[in-house]
Design a protein around this motif. Sequence first.
Motif, PDB file in Angstrom:
ATOM      1  N   VAL A 142      -1.490  -3.918  11.428  1.00  0.00           N
ATOM      2  CA  VAL A 142      -2.601  -4.129  12.349  1.00  0.00           C
ATOM      3  C   VAL A 142      -3.053  -5.570  12.099  1.00  0.00           C
ATOM      4  O   VAL A 142      -3.325  -5.946  10.951  1.00  0.00           O
ATOM      5  N   PRO A 192      -9.198   0.479 -12.578  1.00  0.00           N
ATOM      6  CA  PRO A 192      -8.584   1.816 -12.604  1.00  0.00           C
ATOM      7  C   PRO A 192      -9.060   2.677 -13.781  1.00  0.00           C
ATOM      8  O   PRO A 192      -8.696   3.849 -13.853  1.00  0.00           O
ATOM      9  N   PHE A 194      -4.101  -6.520 -11.846  1.00  0.00           N
ATOM     10  CA  PHE A 194      -5.331  -5.961 -11.285  1.00  0.00           C
ATOM     11  C   PHE A 194      -6.506  -6.431 -12.133  1.00  0.00           C
ATOM     12  O   PHE A 194      -6.310  -6.933 -13.251  1.00  0.00           O
ATOM     13  N   LEU A 222      -8.055  -5.700   6.094  1.00  0.00           N
ATOM     14  CA  LEU A 222      -8.249  -6.585   7.243  1.00  0.00           C
ATOM     15  C   LEU A 222      -9.282  -5.978   8.196  1.00  0.00           C
ATOM     16  O   LEU A 222     -10.080  -6.682   8.798  1.00  0.00           O
ATOM     17  N   CYS A 277      -7.845   2.305   6.538  1.00  0.00           N
ATOM     18  CA  CYS A 277      -7.451   2.867   5.229  1.00  0.00           C
ATOM     19  C   CYS A 277      -6.444   1.897   4.653  1.00  0.00           C
ATOM     20  O   CYS A 277      -5.401   2.282   4.127  1.00  0.00           O
ATOM     21  N   GLY A 322      -3.045   1.847   7.859  1.00  0.00           N
ATOM     22  CA  GLY A 322      -2.702   2.066   6.461  1.00  0.00           C
ATOM     23  C   GLY A 322      -2.334   3.496   6.153  1.00  0.00           C
ATOM     24  O   GLY A 322      -3.123   4.405   6.365  1.00  0.00           O
ATOM     25  N   ILE A 350       0.192  -5.478 -15.139  1.00  0.00           N
ATOM     26  CA  ILE A 350       0.822  -4.161 -15.191  1.00  0.00           C
ATOM     27  C   ILE A 350       2.278  -4.358 -14.791  1.00  0.00           C
ATOM     28  O   ILE A 350       2.575  -5.106 -13.850  1.00  0.00           O
ATOM     29  N   GLY A 395      -9.783   5.960  -8.207  1.00  0.00           N
ATOM     30  CA  GLY A 395      -9.638   5.369  -6.868  1.00  0.00           C
ATOM     31  C   GLY A 395      -8.925   6.250  -5.860  1.00  0.00           C
ATOM     32  O   GLY A 395      -9.448   6.543  -4.784  1.00  0.00           O
ATOM     33  N   GLY A 397      -1.424   4.750   3.049  1.00  0.00           N
ATOM     34  CA  GLY A 397      -1.456   5.069   1.619  1.00  0.00           C
ATOM     35  C   GLY A 397      -2.044   6.481   1.480  1.00  0.00           C
ATOM     36  O   GLY A 397      -2.134   7.229   2.458  1.00  0.00           O
ATOM     37  N   PRO A 398      -2.460   6.848   0.276  1.00  0.00           N
ATOM     38  CA  PRO A 398      -2.982   8.206   0.066  1.00  0.00           C
ATOM     39  C   PRO A 398      -4.158   8.549   1.001  1.00  0.00           C
ATOM     40  O   PRO A 398      -4.207   9.651   1.558  1.00  0.00           O
ATOM     41  N   THR A 399      -5.070   7.611   1.185  1.00  0.00           N
ATOM     42  CA  THR A 399      -6.248   7.903   2.011  1.00  0.00           C
ATOM     43  C   THR A 399      -5.858   8.086   3.476  1.00  0.00           C
ATOM     44  O   THR A 399      -6.278   9.056   4.127  1.00  0.00           O
ATOM     45  N   GLY A 453      -2.455  10.109 -11.446  1.00  0.00           N
ATOM     46  CA  GLY A 453      -2.681  11.543 -11.305  1.00  0.00           C
ATOM     47  C   GLY A 453      -3.918  11.939 -10.532  1.00  0.00           C
ATOM     48  O   GLY A 453      -4.593  11.111  -9.912  1.00  0.00           O
ATOM     49  N   ARG A 509       4.418  -0.900   5.370  1.00  0.00           N
ATOM     50  CA  ARG A 509       5.662  -0.616   4.642  1.00  0.00           C
ATOM     51  C   ARG A 509       6.652   0.122   5.548  1.00  0.00           C
ATOM     52  O   ARG A 509       6.252   0.974   6.343  1.00  0.00           O
TER      53      ARG A 509
HETATM   54  C1  LIG Z   1      -2.752  -0.055 -12.176  1.00  0.00           C
HETATM   55  C2  LIG Z   1      -3.474   0.915 -11.330  1.00  0.00           C
HETATM   56  C3  LIG Z   1      -3.685   2.169 -11.830  1.00  0.00           C
HETATM   57  C4  LIG Z   1      -4.385   3.093 -11.065  1.00  0.00           C
HETATM   58  N1  LIG Z   1      -4.610   4.335 -11.583  1.00  0.00           N
HETATM   59  C5  LIG Z   1      -5.282   5.239 -10.861  1.00  0.00           C
HETATM   60  C6  LIG Z   1      -5.437   6.575 -11.327  1.00  0.00           C
HETATM   61  O1  LIG Z   1      -4.969   6.955 -12.400  1.00  0.00           O
HETATM   62  N2  LIG Z   1      -6.102   7.445 -10.540  1.00  0.00           N
HETATM   63  C7  LIG Z   1      -6.605   7.076  -9.332  1.00  0.00           C
HETATM   64  O2  LIG Z   1      -7.222   7.925  -8.665  1.00  0.00           O
HETATM   65  N3  LIG Z   1      -6.445   5.832  -8.853  1.00  0.00           N
HETATM   66  C8  LIG Z   1      -5.796   4.902  -9.578  1.00  0.00           C
HETATM   67  N4  LIG Z   1      -5.588   3.652  -9.071  1.00  0.00           N
HETATM   68  C9  LIG Z   1      -6.143   3.310  -7.765  1.00  0.00           C
HETATM   69  C10 LIG Z   1      -5.261   3.779  -6.614  1.00  0.00           C
HETATM   70  O3  LIG Z   1      -3.973   3.230  -6.722  1.00  0.00           O
HETATM   71  C11 LIG Z   1      -5.916   3.379  -5.294  1.00  0.00           C
HETATM   72  O4  LIG Z   1      -7.285   3.705  -5.337  1.00  0.00           O
HETATM   73  C12 LIG Z   1      -5.266   4.071  -4.103  1.00  0.00           C
HETATM   74  O5  LIG Z   1      -3.968   3.609  -3.885  1.00  0.00           O
HETATM   75  C13 LIG Z   1      -6.091   3.842  -2.848  1.00  0.00           C
HETATM   76  O6  LIG Z   1      -5.453   4.426  -1.757  1.00  0.00           O
HETATM   77  P1  LIG Z   1      -5.698   3.863  -0.290  1.00  0.00           P
HETATM   78  O7  LIG Z   1      -4.831   4.687   0.589  1.00  0.00           O
HETATM   79  O8  LIG Z   1      -7.156   3.822  -0.020  1.00  0.00           O
HETATM   80  O9  LIG Z   1      -5.211   2.372  -0.331  1.00  0.00           O
HETATM   81  P2  LIG Z   1      -3.742   1.800  -0.633  1.00  0.00           P
HETATM   82  O10 LIG Z   1      -3.017   2.686  -1.576  1.00  0.00           O
HETATM   83  O11 LIG Z   1      -3.925   0.372  -1.002  1.00  0.00           O
HETATM   84  O12 LIG Z   1      -3.003   1.910   0.750  1.00  0.00           O
HETATM   85  C14 LIG Z   1      -3.245   1.002   1.806  1.00  0.00           C
HETATM   86  C15 LIG Z   1      -2.058   1.042   2.739  1.00  0.00           C
HETATM   87  O13 LIG Z   1      -2.328   0.224   3.867  1.00  0.00           O
HETATM   88  C16 LIG Z   1      -1.182  -0.581   4.160  1.00  0.00           C
HETATM   89  N5  LIG Z   1      -1.725  -1.772   4.830  1.00  0.00           N
HETATM   90  C17 LIG Z   1      -2.507  -2.734   4.306  1.00  0.00           C
HETATM   91  N6  LIG Z   1      -2.892  -3.611   5.254  1.00  0.00           N
HETATM   92  C18 LIG Z   1      -2.341  -3.175   6.411  1.00  0.00           C
HETATM   93  C19 LIG Z   1      -2.398  -3.633   7.758  1.00  0.00           C
HETATM   94  N7  LIG Z   1      -3.103  -4.714   8.100  1.00  0.00           N
HETATM   95  N8  LIG Z   1      -1.710  -2.945   8.702  1.00  0.00           N
HETATM   96  C20 LIG Z   1      -0.990  -1.836   8.370  1.00  0.00           C
HETATM   97  N9  LIG Z   1      -0.914  -1.354   7.108  1.00  0.00           N
HETATM   98  C21 LIG Z   1      -1.593  -2.012   6.155  1.00  0.00           C
HETATM   99  C22 LIG Z   1      -0.540  -0.823   2.818  1.00  0.00           C
HETATM  100  O14 LIG Z   1       0.833  -1.100   2.957  1.00  0.00           O
HETATM  101  C23 LIG Z   1      -0.792   0.500   2.111  1.00  0.00           C
HETATM  102  O15 LIG Z   1       0.252   1.437   2.310  1.00  0.00           O
HETATM  103  C24 LIG Z   1      -4.881   2.724  -9.796  1.00  0.00           C
HETATM  104  C25 LIG Z   1      -4.634   1.456  -9.290  1.00  0.00           C
HETATM  105  C26 LIG Z   1      -3.938   0.551 -10.058  1.00  0.00           C
HETATM  106  C27 LIG Z   1      -3.675  -0.817  -9.517  1.00  0.00           C
END
Ligand SMILES: Cc1cc2nc3c(=O)[nH]c(=O)nc-3n(C[C@H](O)[C@H](O)[C@H](O)COP(=O)(O)OP(=O)(O)OC[C@H]3O[C@@H](n4cnc5c(N)ncnc54)[C@H](O)[C@@H]3O)c2cc1C
Length: 498
Positions: free
Chosen positions: A133, A289, A262, A167, A161, A20, A187, A294, A22-24, A57, A45
């Motif tokens: 994965v 959220p 959500f 998964l 992440c 994954g 949303i 998050g 994403g931001p984390t 933000g 992606r």
């Molecule tokens: C409407 C809404 C508003 C929000 N507002 C805020 C806010 O204002 N501030 C804030 O801090 N947070 C907010 N959040 C929460 C924030 O979007 C998430 O907490 C954040 O995206 C988490 O990041 P992550 O990297 O942990 O997970 P994700 O962003 O979910 O990233 C996971 C990544 O893993 C990939 N992936 C998934 N499964 C697999 C796999 N099996 N193999 C390979 N890749 C995979 C996905 O494609 C994705 O890129 C909001 C969320 C929503 C829905």
Amino acid sequence: MHDESARSVATTSHAVVIAGGGPTGLMLAAELALSRVDVAIVERRTSQDLAGSRAGGLHSRTIEVLDQRGIADRFLSQGRIAQVAGLALIPLDISDFPTRHNYGLGLWQNRIEQILADWVGELAVPIYRGRDVTGFAQDDTGVDVELSDGSSLRAKYLVGCDGGRSLIRKKAGIDFPGWDASTSYLIAEVEMTAEPEWGIRHGDRGVNGLGKLEDGKRVRVVLVEPDVRQGDEPPLSDLREALIAVYGTDFGVHNVRWLSRFTDAARQAASYRERRVLLAGDAAHVHSPAGGQGLNIGIQDAVNLGWKLAQVVRGTSPESLLDTYQAERHPIGARVLKSSMAATALNRGDERTKALHETVSELLKLDEPRKRYAARMSGLDIQYDLGSGHPLLGRRIPDLDLVTEDGPRRVFTLLHDARPVLLNLGEPGALDIAPWAERVKRLDARYAGVWELPVLGVVAAPTAVLIRPDGYVAWVGEGTDQGLCDALTTWFGAPSNP
Ligand SMILES: Cc1cc2nc3c(=O)[nH]c(=O)nc-3n(C[C@H](O)[C@H](O)[C@H](O)COP(=O)(O)OP(=O)(O)OC[C@H]3O[C@@H](n4cnc5c(N)ncnc54)[C@H](O)[C@@H]3O)c2cc1C
């Protein structure tokens, strides 16, 4: 960025594989790369593009953490500084807080991700894009990670992440206890024929909002649904129905660029680690959220885990160091779940909840409660449990203006390469850490100002501080070196032989 899509990955090994990007996952990859660990990301992606805007933000502590790595300006230059901390839309101003970043930053998640991805690219982290994965098997020395293209990767550690539906978490058999949804929201990013009612409208079940997007044409819609519904891909008819239920009209909604759902379900992984498999970000915790937490705590999970995992991979620290990741970050996730549940409850619009909201709002105008909650929502009050002692212990180091032999320096600039620092503010040359010299930077400096912490106020000036790569204080010198060797060993491994 290194796109590995074209390359055969059949037998490739990395020290750490992150599922994954994403931001984390991006933040963790950067942290590991700064520590010179061979890390790769597997991301479903095919590009960093994100459908929809999601997080809006960054909170103050996250901006500080990015500043510690020298990249805060990349975000600040693209976003809008504002007072963003709050509880259930009750604003919590932090402009009087003792931090350089006494504000939050409005910046959509797709921009945040792109900036992080560019940085990860500069650090030459390979990203295997366009594949999932699909499974893994761990043994005593590593993890075999299966990918959806039929290939596999071998790693010493795998970090999930991969978001709320992780998964990795499921296949590791890690429980995800918590609370089911009480409310679901739609949303969307749409266009509307009629001029909508801009801003917030409170309803019985929660807060609805219609806001103008940057192009001035599209509308960002957040709507409480009339009943709790599930599923990521709601049909347009659900959006129309919800608009009519709240506003009595659908404003001629059309051109739906993004529509998602959500909920306020709140769940947290019972364990953040199952032997060689770890979880971070949404994979470890999901919640509403409300409060905008998050993405922020995901980035901070990554910064807590990165240097620890790097040391374990390199063999300078025992595996037990990884237990401190769970010990430190699980309570932070748990309190975010609670504050988001409180916000959801306070956001209900019935008369009794409105009365409660008014009461809480009045209380949060008082200085002490305002400071306490503002510090919590902005992440500036975190104190990891590193034992009792000086108030700085386990808390973030403030970004002080130091005077060094080479001129003025900000504390955060010492942390750019994610290495620990022993800052000696007493007698120059004091505190011998020769057995750790390869691992810990040592700097003599002077600081004439006061030491002030959010909420606590002014604290006694220490004569030295041992700062972890994540910016938290691991040891405080109060005129002697008592406890320094223990702290160095605990956090940065046993002393090397001369
Ligand atoms: C409407 C809404 C508003 C929000 N507002 C805020 C806010 O204002 N501030 C804030 O801090 N947070 C907010 N959040 C929460 C924030 O979007 C998430 O907490 C954040 O995206 C988490 O990041 P992550 O990297 O942990 O997970 P994700 O962003 O979910 O990233 C996971 C990544 O893993 C990939 N992936 C998934 N499964 C697999 C796999 N099996 N193999 C390979 N890749 C995979 C996905 O494609 C994705 O890129 C909001 C969320 C929503 C829905």
